[in-house]
Scaffold this motif. Structure first.
Motif, PDB file in Angstrom:
ATOM      1  N   ASP A  99     -10.250  -2.442   0.092  1.00  0.00           N
ATOM      2  CA  ASP A  99     -11.109  -1.402  -0.604  1.00  0.00           C
ATOM      3  C   ASP A  99     -11.346  -0.128   0.448  1.00  0.00           C
ATOM      4  O   ASP A  99     -12.263   0.395   0.294  1.00  0.00           O
ATOM      5  CB  ASP A  99     -12.487  -2.096  -0.854  1.00  0.00           C
ATOM      6  CG  ASP A  99     -13.382  -1.430  -1.981  1.00  0.00           C
ATOM      7  OD1 ASP A  99     -12.692  -0.695  -2.706  1.00  0.00           O
ATOM      8  OD2 ASP A  99     -14.495  -1.432  -1.866  1.00  0.00           O
ATOM      9  N   ALA A 100     -10.265  -0.137   1.014  1.00  0.00           N
ATOM     10  CA  ALA A 100     -10.467   0.939   1.962  1.00  0.00           C
ATOM     11  C   ALA A 100     -10.023   2.563   1.320  1.00  0.00           C
ATOM     12  O   ALA A 100      -9.477   2.499   0.229  1.00  0.00           O
ATOM     13  CB  ALA A 100      -9.110   1.046   2.935  1.00  0.00           C
ATOM     14  N   VAL A 101     -10.448   3.550   1.911  1.00  0.00           N
ATOM     15  CA  VAL A 101     -10.277   4.987   1.586  1.00  0.00           C
ATOM     16  C   VAL A 101      -9.924   5.695   2.857  1.00  0.00           C
ATOM     17  O   VAL A 101     -10.738   5.982   3.617  1.00  0.00           O
ATOM     18  CB  VAL A 101     -11.694   5.494   1.097  1.00  0.00           C
ATOM     19  CG1 VAL A 101     -11.316   6.944   0.579  1.00  0.00           C
ATOM     20  CG2 VAL A 101     -12.352   4.894  -0.124  1.00  0.00           C
ATOM     21  N   PRO A 102      -8.747   6.268   2.654  1.00  0.00           N
ATOM     22  CA  PRO A 102      -7.767   6.286   1.537  1.00  0.00           C
ATOM     23  C   PRO A 102      -7.277   4.929   1.436  1.00  0.00           C
ATOM     24  O   PRO A 102      -7.204   3.762   2.307  1.00  0.00           O
ATOM     25  CB  PRO A 102      -6.697   7.224   2.035  1.00  0.00           C
ATOM     26  CG  PRO A 102      -6.728   7.270   3.614  1.00  0.00           C
ATOM     27  CD  PRO A 102      -8.181   7.096   4.033  1.00  0.00           C
ATOM     28  N   PRO A 103      -6.692   4.505   0.216  1.00  0.00           N
ATOM     29  CA  PRO A 103      -6.308   3.051  -0.136  1.00  0.00           C
ATOM     30  C   PRO A 103      -5.044   2.769   0.625  1.00  0.00           C
ATOM     31  O   PRO A 103      -4.193   3.394   1.032  1.00  0.00           O
ATOM     32  CB  PRO A 103      -5.986   3.164  -1.552  1.00  0.00           C
ATOM     33  CG  PRO A 103      -5.798   4.558  -1.794  1.00  0.00           C
ATOM     34  CD  PRO A 103      -6.617   5.454  -0.940  1.00  0.00           C
ATOM     35  N   ILE A 104      -4.973   1.374   1.041  1.00  0.00           N
ATOM     36  CA  ILE A 104      -3.853   0.771   1.731  1.00  0.00           C
ATOM     37  C   ILE A 104      -2.985   0.203   0.849  1.00  0.00           C
ATOM     38  O   ILE A 104      -1.775   0.121   0.979  1.00  0.00           O
ATOM     39  CB  ILE A 104      -4.455  -0.052   2.589  1.00  0.00           C
ATOM     40  CG1 ILE A 104      -4.952   0.440   3.865  1.00  0.00           C
ATOM     41  CG2 ILE A 104      -3.201  -1.209   3.477  1.00  0.00           C
ATOM     42  CD1 ILE A 104      -5.935  -0.587   4.916  1.00  0.00           C
ATOM     43  N   VAL A 105      -3.382  -0.342  -0.685  1.00  0.00           N
ATOM     44  CA  VAL A 105      -2.419  -1.054  -1.427  1.00  0.00           C
ATOM     45  C   VAL A 105      -2.193   0.220  -2.382  1.00  0.00           C
ATOM     46  O   VAL A 105      -3.071   1.413  -2.522  1.00  0.00           O
ATOM     47  CB  VAL A 105      -3.355  -2.213  -2.151  1.00  0.00           C
ATOM     48  CG1 VAL A 105      -3.508  -3.264  -1.057  1.00  0.00           C
ATOM     49  CG2 VAL A 105      -4.701  -1.716  -2.645  1.00  0.00           C
ATOM     50  N   LEU A 106      -1.242   0.080  -3.146  1.00  0.00           N
ATOM     51  CA  LEU A 106      -0.794   0.723  -4.340  1.00  0.00           C
ATOM     52  C   LEU A 106      -1.793   0.624  -5.642  1.00  0.00           C
ATOM     53  O   LEU A 106      -2.587  -0.133  -5.777  1.00  0.00           O
ATOM     54  CB  LEU A 106       0.588   0.553  -4.726  1.00  0.00           C
ATOM     55  CG  LEU A 106       1.563   0.559  -3.392  1.00  0.00           C
ATOM     56  CD1 LEU A 106       3.075   0.172  -3.725  1.00  0.00           C
ATOM     57  CD2 LEU A 106       1.758   2.263  -3.121  1.00  0.00           C
ATOM     58  N   PRO A 107      -1.586   1.913  -6.724  1.00  0.00           N
ATOM     59  CA  PRO A 107      -2.436   1.896  -7.561  1.00  0.00           C
ATOM     60  C   PRO A 107      -2.724   0.643  -8.538  1.00  0.00           C
ATOM     61  O   PRO A 107      -3.860   0.320  -8.901  1.00  0.00           O
ATOM     62  CB  PRO A 107      -2.008   3.169  -8.407  1.00  0.00           C
ATOM     63  CG  PRO A 107      -1.544   3.886  -7.426  1.00  0.00           C
ATOM     64  CD  PRO A 107      -0.655   2.888  -6.411  1.00  0.00           C
ATOM     65  N   PRO A 108      -1.564  -0.251  -8.694  1.00  0.00           N
ATOM     66  CA  PRO A 108      -1.819  -1.345  -9.422  1.00  0.00           C
ATOM     67  C   PRO A 108      -2.860  -2.445  -8.779  1.00  0.00           C
ATOM     68  O   PRO A 108      -3.493  -3.162  -9.269  1.00  0.00           O
ATOM     69  CB  PRO A 108      -0.275  -1.877  -9.877  1.00  0.00           C
ATOM     70  CG  PRO A 108       0.616  -0.991  -9.456  1.00  0.00           C
ATOM     71  CD  PRO A 108       0.014   0.125  -8.438  1.00  0.00           C
ATOM     72  N   GLU A 109      -2.521  -2.475  -7.547  1.00  0.00           N
ATOM     73  CA  GLU A 109      -3.247  -3.556  -6.973  1.00  0.00           C
ATOM     74  C   GLU A 109      -4.697  -2.945  -6.743  1.00  0.00           C
ATOM     75  O   GLU A 109      -5.655  -3.492  -6.429  1.00  0.00           O
ATOM     76  CB  GLU A 109      -2.918  -3.709  -5.417  1.00  0.00           C
ATOM     77  CG  GLU A 109      -1.707  -4.759  -5.533  1.00  0.00           C
ATOM     78  CD  GLU A 109      -0.295  -4.317  -6.349  1.00  0.00           C
ATOM     79  OE1 GLU A 109       0.079  -4.873  -7.313  1.00  0.00           O
ATOM     80  OE2 GLU A 109       0.307  -3.265  -5.899  1.00  0.00           O
ATOM     81  N   GLN A 110      -4.848  -1.720  -6.407  1.00  0.00           N
ATOM     82  CA  GLN A 110      -6.261  -0.820  -6.525  1.00  0.00           C
ATOM     83  C   GLN A 110      -7.011  -1.241  -7.727  1.00  0.00           C
ATOM     84  O   GLN A 110      -8.368  -1.659  -7.692  1.00  0.00           O
ATOM     85  CB  GLN A 110      -6.275   0.762  -6.455  1.00  0.00           C
ATOM     86  CG  GLN A 110      -5.539   1.043  -4.946  1.00  0.00           C
ATOM     87  CD  GLN A 110      -5.230   2.637  -5.109  1.00  0.00           C
ATOM     88  OE1 GLN A 110      -5.894   3.466  -5.667  1.00  0.00           O
ATOM     89  NE2 GLN A 110      -4.200   3.127  -4.134  1.00  0.00           N
ATOM     90  N   ARG A 111      -6.402  -1.143  -8.791  1.00  0.00           N
ATOM     91  CA  ARG A 111      -7.134  -1.524 -10.213  1.00  0.00           C
ATOM     92  C   ARG A 111      -7.460  -2.818 -10.033  1.00  0.00           C
ATOM     93  O   ARG A 111      -8.441  -3.373 -10.673  1.00  0.00           O
ATOM     94  CB  ARG A 111      -6.145  -1.314 -11.282  1.00  0.00           C
ATOM     95  CG  ARG A 111      -5.994   0.224 -11.725  1.00  0.00           C
ATOM     96  CD  ARG A 111      -5.401   0.586 -12.826  1.00  0.00           C
ATOM     97  NE  ARG A 111      -3.901   0.186 -12.845  1.00  0.00           N
ATOM     98  CZ  ARG A 111      -2.945   1.042 -12.457  1.00  0.00           C
ATOM     99  NH1 ARG A 111      -3.115   2.273 -11.944  1.00  0.00           N
ATOM    100  NH2 ARG A 111      -1.622   0.621 -12.397  1.00  0.00           N
TER     101      ARG A 111
END
Length: 270
Positions: A99-111
């Motif tokens: 749940d980091a900012v900036p994200p570590i995972v890509l958009p599909p996994e962010q969702r």
């Protein structure tokens, strides 16, 4: 206007009361998947094969459970060590690389992470809940994310060095993530393929789908091998404790279940 559901018509051949009870519980459509031409008008054999499928699924459950849990928790720990708290990052709701900012995972996994947090929130604040809501922790978030989320982290998109800003888990974390996989086979592609197969089998098994055509001893050993890549002691325990049960059911095959169902159907006709 509401759409009218399509109902699969019952076969014209007579059903015994025993067969009809399984038809009502399972549906004709599902039972058809277990029928063979030699059954002719009898539906008892299809019931027997369905019961065999259920027994195989039950015997597969432990090894599939541990394959999922060990991958999930191990990947979480390994990636968490590579992206520890701090390093110029903040967090949305949970102090975790997930749940980091900036994200570590890509958009599909962010969702997927946002969806998991939303699901946890709904349960924490469900109407009528008397107890105080449990805190939103990293451990609960990890457990909420489905098997597909974790197998997706083994996909090639997480090894794409050509995309600026893309997370680059592989191959740099491969030796730590799968330390007991033989060197020549320790490739992201091969490991991703294996875990995708396990995930697909897990989904079919846990959703009561037909698995008798693929649930073999060889496939069981493939799942065990993947667990071994992460933790040999865990794999050995499963081999010693759980594999014998699966082997006995698999080697006996569906015939004992078919015979039992035929006897029950005949009893109801008497």
């Amino acid at each position: 206007m509401l759409q009218t559901a399509t109902v699969t018509p019952a076969p014209s051949s007579p059903w015994t009361p025993f067969e009809a009870s399984y038809r009502a519980a399972l549906s004709v459509e599902r039972l058809r998947k277990f029928r063979k031409d030699r059954d002719k008008q009898a539906w008892g054999p299809a019931v027997g094969r369905y019961l065999f499928n259920v027994e195989l699924a039950g015997a597969l459950y432990p090894v599939l459970n541990w394959a999922e849990v060990s991958l999930r928790n191990h990947l979480h720990a390994i990636i968490g060590d590579a992206y520890p708290p701090g390093a110029g990052r903040s967090y949305n709701r949970v102090v975790s690389w997930l749940d980091a900012v900036p994200p570590i995972v890509l958009p599909p996994e962010q969702r997927k992470v946002l969806q998991a947090i939303g699901d946890l929130d709904r349960r924490r604040h469900a109407p009528g809940r008397n107890a105080a809501p449990k805190p939103l922790t990293e451990g609960r978030l990890v457990a909420e994310l489905c098997f597909g989320f974790w197998t997706r982290l083994l996909d090639g998109v997480y090894a794409d060095w050509r995309t600026p800003g893309s997370p680059q888990f592989w191959p740099r974390l491969m030796d730590r993530a799968f330390p007991h996989c033989p060197g020549p086979r320790r490739t992201r592609k091969d490991i991703h393929t294996r875990y995708t197969q396990i995930k697909d089998l897990r989904n079919r098994t846990f959703h009561h789908e037909r698995i008798v055509h693929q649930a073999t001893l060889a496939l069981y050993d493939d799942v065990l091998e993947a667990v071994h890549w992460i933790d040999p002691a865990l794999a050995e325990g499963l081999r010693e404790r759980e594999r014998p049960r699966f082997e006995v059911i698999w080697e006996r095959g569906p015939q004992p279940f078919v015979e039992w169902a035929a006897d029950r159907a005949a009893l109801h006709l008497a």
